[in-house]
Write a protein that holds these residues in place. Sequence first.
Motif, PDB file in Angstrom:
ATOM      1  N   SER A   1       0.828  -1.212   0.000  1.00 23.08           N
ATOM      2  CA  SER A   1       0.000   0.000   0.000  1.00 23.08           C
ATOM      3  C   SER A   1       0.859   1.258   0.000  1.00 23.08           C
ATOM      4  O   SER A   1       0.566   2.217  -0.721  1.00 23.08           O
ATOM      5  CB  SER A   1      -0.919   0.013   1.217  1.00 23.08           C
ATOM      6  N   ILE A   2       1.917   1.260   0.799  1.00 29.28           N
ATOM      7  CA  ILE A   2       2.827   2.408   0.838  1.00 29.28           C
ATOM      8  C   ILE A   2       3.479   2.601  -0.523  1.00 29.28           C
ATOM      9  O   ILE A   2       3.575   3.718  -1.030  1.00 29.28           O
ATOM     10  CB  ILE A   2       3.887   2.228   1.942  1.00 29.28           C
TER      11      ILE A   2
ATOM     12  N   TRP B   1       0.984   4.107  -2.950  1.00 30.12           N
ATOM     13  CA  TRP B   1       0.769   5.530  -2.663  1.00 30.12           C
ATOM     14  C   TRP B   1       1.950   6.364  -3.151  1.00 30.12           C
ATOM     15  O   TRP B   1       1.773   7.438  -3.713  1.00 30.12           O
ATOM     16  CB  TRP B   1       0.564   5.723  -1.164  1.00 30.12           C
TER      17      TRP B   1
ATOM     18  N   ILE C   1       1.823   6.816  -6.945  1.00 29.09           N
ATOM     19  CA  ILE C   1       0.831   7.829  -7.315  1.00 29.09           C
ATOM     20  C   ILE C   1       1.359   9.219  -6.999  1.00 29.09           C
ATOM     21  O   ILE C   1       1.244  10.141  -7.812  1.00 29.09           O
ATOM     22  CB  ILE C   1      -0.505   7.558  -6.581  1.00 29.09           C
ATOM     23  N   LYS C   2       1.964   9.391  -5.842  1.00 27.68           N
ATOM     24  CA  LYS C   2       2.519  10.687  -5.439  1.00 27.68           C
ATOM     25  C   LYS C   2       3.628  11.127  -6.390  1.00 27.68           C
ATOM     26  O   LYS C   2       3.694  12.286  -6.797  1.00 27.68           O
ATOM     27  CB  LYS C   2       3.052  10.582  -4.004  1.00 27.68           C
TER      28      LYS C   2
ATOM     29  N   ASP D   1       8.888   0.813   2.976  1.00 28.62           N
ATOM     30  CA  ASP D   1       8.219  -0.248   2.231  1.00 28.62           C
ATOM     31  C   ASP D   1       9.099  -1.493   2.175  1.00 28.62           C
ATOM     32  O   ASP D   1       8.627  -2.604   2.405  1.00 28.62           O
ATOM     33  CB  ASP D   1       7.891   0.235   0.815  1.00 28.62           C
TER      34      ASP D   1
END
Length: 65
Positions: free
Chosen positions: A16-17, A20, A23-24, A47
């Motif tokens: 998940s990290i 994210w 995407i960032k 991560d």
Amino acid sequence: MILKIIGFLMVLTGISILGWLMIKAYKDIKNENIWIKILLIVGVVADFALDMTGLLLIFVYVLIS
């Protein structure tokens, strides 16, 4: 059994990290801010640590049982 569950949750958290962070990084591709770069590096290290620890717990559980 509890090691397997904890390891699985750690791997999911690490994935998940990483998602994210991807995407960032994609949204801020034009922004060359140093804080974004530091955030990405820290996130990748976190991560990696979560994934490796989770996989290690799952591996240890498999060896024990």
